[in-house]
Design a protein around this motif. Sequence first.
Motif, PDB file in Angstrom:
ATOM      1  N   PHE A 159      10.476  15.109  -5.774  1.00  0.00           N
ATOM      2  CA  PHE A 159      11.875  15.206  -5.359  1.00  0.00           C
ATOM      3  C   PHE A 159      12.373  16.652  -5.377  1.00  0.00           C
ATOM      4  O   PHE A 159      13.267  17.006  -4.595  1.00  0.00           O
ATOM      5  N   PHE A 162      11.356  17.685  -1.988  1.00  0.00           N
ATOM      6  CA  PHE A 162      12.301  17.236  -0.956  1.00  0.00           C
ATOM      7  C   PHE A 162      13.615  18.013  -1.049  1.00  0.00           C
ATOM      8  O   PHE A 162      14.225  18.355  -0.034  1.00  0.00           O
ATOM      9  N   ILE A 186       4.799  17.145   3.514  1.00  0.00           N
ATOM     10  CA  ILE A 186       5.817  16.070   3.480  1.00  0.00           C
ATOM     11  C   ILE A 186       5.107  14.713   3.486  1.00  0.00           C
ATOM     12  O   ILE A 186       5.457  13.800   2.721  1.00  0.00           O
ATOM     13  N   ILE A 190       5.436  11.912   0.597  1.00  0.00           N
ATOM     14  CA  ILE A 190       5.912  10.539   0.867  1.00  0.00           C
ATOM     15  C   ILE A 190       4.917   9.517   0.292  1.00  0.00           C
ATOM     16  O   ILE A 190       5.302   8.555  -0.382  1.00  0.00           O
ATOM     17  N   VAL A 193       5.259   9.355  -3.434  1.00  0.00           N
ATOM     18  CA  VAL A 193       6.400   8.588  -3.957  1.00  0.00           C
ATOM     19  C   VAL A 193       6.052   7.098  -3.986  1.00  0.00           C
ATOM     20  O   VAL A 193       6.288   6.403  -4.984  1.00  0.00           O
ATOM     21  N   PHE A 194       5.455   6.596  -2.881  1.00  0.00           N
ATOM     22  CA  PHE A 194       5.036   5.183  -2.867  1.00  0.00           C
ATOM     23  C   PHE A 194       4.023   4.920  -3.976  1.00  0.00           C
ATOM     24  O   PHE A 194       4.104   3.932  -4.715  1.00  0.00           O
ATOM     25  N   GLY A 228      -2.424  -0.370  -5.096  1.00  0.00           N
ATOM     26  CA  GLY A 228      -1.386   0.363  -4.365  1.00  0.00           C
ATOM     27  C   GLY A 228      -1.150   1.732  -4.974  1.00  0.00           C
ATOM     28  O   GLY A 228      -0.728   2.673  -4.303  1.00  0.00           O
ATOM     29  N   ILE A 271       1.667   8.249   7.481  1.00  0.00           N
ATOM     30  CA  ILE A 271       2.855   7.763   6.768  1.00  0.00           C
ATOM     31  C   ILE A 271       2.995   6.249   6.937  1.00  0.00           C
ATOM     32  O   ILE A 271       3.321   5.524   6.002  1.00  0.00           O
ATOM     33  N   PHE A 272       2.703   5.771   8.148  1.00  0.00           N
ATOM     34  CA  PHE A 272       2.834   4.338   8.416  1.00  0.00           C
ATOM     35  C   PHE A 272       1.715   3.522   7.751  1.00  0.00           C
ATOM     36  O   PHE A 272       1.957   2.469   7.186  1.00  0.00           O
ATOM     37  N   GLN A 275      -1.561   4.086   3.353  1.00  0.00           N
ATOM     38  CA  GLN A 275      -1.548   3.419   2.040  1.00  0.00           C
ATOM     39  C   GLN A 275      -2.101   2.000   2.109  1.00  0.00           C
ATOM     40  O   GLN A 275      -2.548   1.443   1.103  1.00  0.00           O
TER      41      GLN A 275
END
Lengths: 574, 59
Positions: A159, A162, A186, A190, A193-194, A228, A271-272, A275
């Motif tokens: 963060f 970001f 970035i 991202i 964070v997930f 995950g 990003i999509f 993961q």
Amino acid sequence: MAVNRNFRTCPTTGLVFHEPAEKLMRWNAVVAVVALLVGGVLAIGVLLTRWQAVHLLQADLFYQFLTAHGLNMLVFWIIFFEMAILYFASSTLLRCRLATPALAWAGFWLMVVGALLNNYAVLRGDSSVMFTSYAPMGAHPTFYAGLILFAVGALIACFVFFGTLVVAKAERTYHGSVPLVTFGAITAAIIAVFTIATGAIILIPTLLWSLGLIEHIDSLMYRTIWWGFGHSSQQINVAAHVSVWYAGAAVVFGAKPMSEKVSRTAFLLYIFFLQLASAHHLLADPGLTSNWKIFNTSYAMYLAVLASMVHGLTVPGSIEVAQRLKGYNNGLFEWLRRAPWGNAPFVAVFISIVGFGFLGGISGVMMGTEQLNLIIHNTLYVPGHFHATVVIGTTLAFMGLTYFLIPVLFRRKVAFGNMATWQAYIFGISMSGFSVFMMGAGTLGAPRRHWDISFAGNPFGYEFPATAWLMIALMGIFGVGALVGGAMYLAITVYSVFLGEKIQTPDFATVSAKRGMAPAPQPVAVGATGHGAGVGAWGMVAPGTFVLALVFLTSFVLYYFVNWKYLSTVWPLK
Amino acid sequence: MANTTESNLPGDDVLEEPVPAMQQLLDNPFLLLFIGIAVPTVLYTIWGVMEIVNLPIAK
């Protein structure tokens, strides 16, 4: 509170460093190398036990070594280094001040305390649960508490990253879109964070379970959510090391991306979908439907694989264009023959790209296919695959970046002359052999998690083919080579940073910039100024890369179908 | 030693053209952050957890 707006400009590269960000980069990088040192020492015990002819450690010590090796390498070394990359990609590349340095330091110290606590838990001897730490196999509460603290610290750092993007935009330190390397960072942030949020979802109840406050943790639920975290944490690496590839191409060759749009779209696919590949660890688990498994792996994961293939094409392609513009425009491969094969960052990035693509990428797609996964599930193939992705792909790329950062960030010369280049060759080639032979032994059924691969003394013994033992012996030999390469990296890095010759910069000065943006640096010479107009052959600006891509595609298709053929021989399917 | 003043960045005086939707998406890290969390949360985590929760309990 006063805001530190002190910057320095690197006289060699023109890069601009915000004082607090620079310190954080240094500290994160140093702690990362310490974790690599710990993990590397432990790797000696793991390797010499897995090498059946040596079989060094007793079972309890082996699992203890393996647990600490996995966590220090897969989590602490890589994520500390990635935090340094995040600060570099935001504050330095956007030439702006770091947002909330105090919070960034709080995150850093949480990560340090978490890593120490987790190592302490494993050192106690009652937390040898391996990296995966599958419930109901329990560890000491400090094991989970350490990981949670580390994750919270890393989340804070994300963060801050970001926040720094917001600062850069608000103080207008760049115009238009962020640079591609920052965009890759970035993407990594991202995914981080997930990853961290998922880790918290499963590790907090597991901590409570280890304290006796919760009665039961469902093992399938644990595995599903844990992956995950466990697999996605390695996807942060993919986004980070691909960013390093682009940075390496720009630094060594002055290369520009062949198409910003295509490269950014490929990051968007990460990003999509990246993961979702976590599901391939659960392909042999009952309880989850084929719909869930196949959607997450065979459909979604392939789109992430497509993105990796795009990066694997565009990075060498951009290097080819830059080389051709410099005059190495003859034939298909003059650009490659005349590449700087004595330049350590280039060698490291090059082997990283080839190893990640040919070894890690192709094997990843194979094992991500539900049917084919049955051939190799829980065999040595799996660590063979992730040593190709995480060690050749990520660690080697980070090693190459280190040789660039030592003079730029620490203002010291890289020590021991050409040893850095030799290190990249020795480590890259040895680790490639190690991964290949490990995957070979796994294909022949050698198990992954059992201390004694031979199952000696068990009532239901299994005779592996002699080839499997040959593969394991070769794995051991190449593993020793990789250990030598790793030791060379540590020697070069530690000596250079603490005892290396200082780079004298007489005109060095830290400057204060009121609006956050540092003074304009001196222009840096670049090799390529366009997208390759007037170079290339057959109507292509990068025909050599196109041919290499076809070689890759052919290997991919052949390997994929060979495994289908192999699957048909595993069971009598007539 | 240099202090910057209000920005006179190159490109500030360029006539603004409409930014394509795709570029707006790529230039918005917080929208990307939302997507990057929402997609795997729904397709991997929630879908996976729902399948496990709906497993019949052995008798």
